[in-house]
Motif scaffolding. Structure first.
Motif, short mmCIF file in Angstrom:
data_model
loop_
_atom_site.label_atom_id
_atom_site.label_comp_id
_atom_site.label_asym_id
_atom_site.label_seq_id
_atom_site.Cartn_x
_atom_site.Cartn_y
_atom_site.Cartn_z
N GLY A 27 0.82 -1.22 0.06
CA GLY A 27 -0.04 -0.06 -0.04
C GLY A 27 0.81 1.19 0.05
N GLU A 51 -0.82 -0.32 -4.03
CA GLU A 51 -2.02 -0.10 -4.13
C GLU A 51 -2.42 1.18 -3.40
N SER A 78 -2.73 -0.83 -8.17
CA SER A 78 -4.04 -1.19 -7.98
C SER A 78 -4.93 -0.27 -7.16
N HIS A 80 -7.96 0.53 -4.80
CA HIS A 80 -8.87 -0.11 -3.95
C HIS A 80 -10.05 0.88 -3.34
N GLU A 222 -6.55 -11.26 -6.68
CA GLU A 222 -5.79 -10.47 -5.98
C GLU A 222 -5.73 -11.23 -4.51
N HIS A 224 -4.91 -10.08 -0.37
CA HIS A 224 -4.31 -9.31 0.78
C HIS A 224 -3.91 -9.67 1.99
N LEU A 269 -0.96 -8.17 -1.85
CA LEU A 269 -0.75 -6.97 -1.20
C LEU A 269 -0.40 -7.03 0.23
N GLU A 271 -0.98 -4.81 3.43
CA GLU A 271 -1.65 -3.66 4.01
C GLU A 271 -1.12 -3.25 5.34
#
Length: 303
Positions: A27, A51, A78, A80, A222, A224, A269, A271
């Motif tokens: 992120g 992202e 990406s 979000h 995808e 997370h 990803l 986060e």
């Protein structure tokens, strides 16, 4: 609007999702941009993608757009969303959708995603992603909202499974069945948040491993990963909070490996939205993700 299959509304070229590399992503935080671009003697940090939350880029210009432009010149991104209120009972906010579309058109992201949650009621916006009952009525509403968003954007979006702290007695679908049916009816893809599964499983007392085994992983595009905070409820039972404020824990890494054994390598990803550390800490989390991805380069055949 009827809950029709999206492919009937969009040409195939628009319906097919754009792609992110099957690598680790992070992120993007404004305080990290200079370090990211300066890494490796100016070649940039070795990360597969970044992202961003669409709501942080809905203004016309300024430093956030300048920074994201510089990142986008070197990396896939990406986008979000956290405010579309896909699961809300009231109609999608047309102004918010138009601003969301402007961000997507401006940065041409590899993937676009939103949450299975609601966050608005009348003219009030709640700073949280609130749960919804898994009923036929809710399913119809969610599919109609996804259909509207995808038709406006001219592309497929991904819907993320939630972290939950309560369940509804009205629910007559399991969560994984509900997610699969959303995708079947709307044509959307799925974003699989492994930490959310662990948080919900702990809070409600079900097996996260069994959840992953039952999940429609063939629809996941995808993944997370995140950290969570530990607490307890009024009865002293474990209560996990999807805090995004610390490293990914050992149990979530294990569930991530289980997920990849079913999906093969996918864009993944990390986060970290609160108590954000120095770039080197996030870079190390991305490197750990990349190492696990490297051992899952052959996509398995799942029955």
């Amino acid at each position: 609007m009827s809950a029709t299959i999206l492919s009937a509304n969009l040409p195939p070229s628009s319906f097919e999702p754009a792609s992110l590399p099957p690598r680790s992503g992070v992120g993007l935080k404004t305080q990290h941009v200079d370090a990211i671009l300066a890494a490796n003697d100016g070649k940039g940090a070795d990360v597969g993608f970044f992202e961003v939350h669409a709501e942080n880029y809905m203004g016309a210009g300024g430093m956030p757009h300048d920074q994201l432009r510089r990142i986008r010149e070197r990396y896939p991104v990406s986008i979000h969303g956290v405010g579309m209120s896909i699961g809300g009972a009231q109609p999608i906010d047309k102004d918010h959708l138009a601003r969301f579309k402007a961000v997507v058109d401006r940065y041409e992201p590899g993937m676009v995603s939103e949450h299975l949650a609601w966050s608005t009621h009348d003219d009030v916006f709640y700073n949280d992603l609130l749960p919804l009952p898994y009923t036929d009525e809710t399913l119809q509403t969610v599919v109609e909202h996804i259909d509207e968003v995808q038709s406006a954007l001219g592309r497929r979006i991904l819907i993320e499974n939630p972290s939950t702290y309560v369940t509804f007695v009205e629910s007559d679908w399991s969560e994984f069945e509900f997610m699969k049916e959303i995708a079947r009816r709307s044509g959307c893809g799925l974003l699989f948040d492994v930490n959310n599964v662990f948080v919900s499983a702990t809070n409600h007392g079900f097996s996260p491993q069994a959840y992953i085994d039952a999940y429609p992983t063939e629809l996941v595009q995808e993944i997370h990963l995140a950290g969570h905070a530990s607490d307890s409820d009024d009865d002293g039972n474990p209560l996990l909070i999807d805090a995004h404020d610390r490293p990914v824990c050992r149990d979530v890494w294990a569930l991530y490996r289980q997920t990849l054994s079913r999906t093969g390598p996918l864009p993944s990803l990390v986060e970290w939205d609160n108590e954000v550390p120095e770039w080197e800490v996030l870079e190390a989390e991305a490197a750990a993700t990349e190492q696990i991805l490297g051992s899952n380069r052959i996509r398995p055949q799942v029955a």
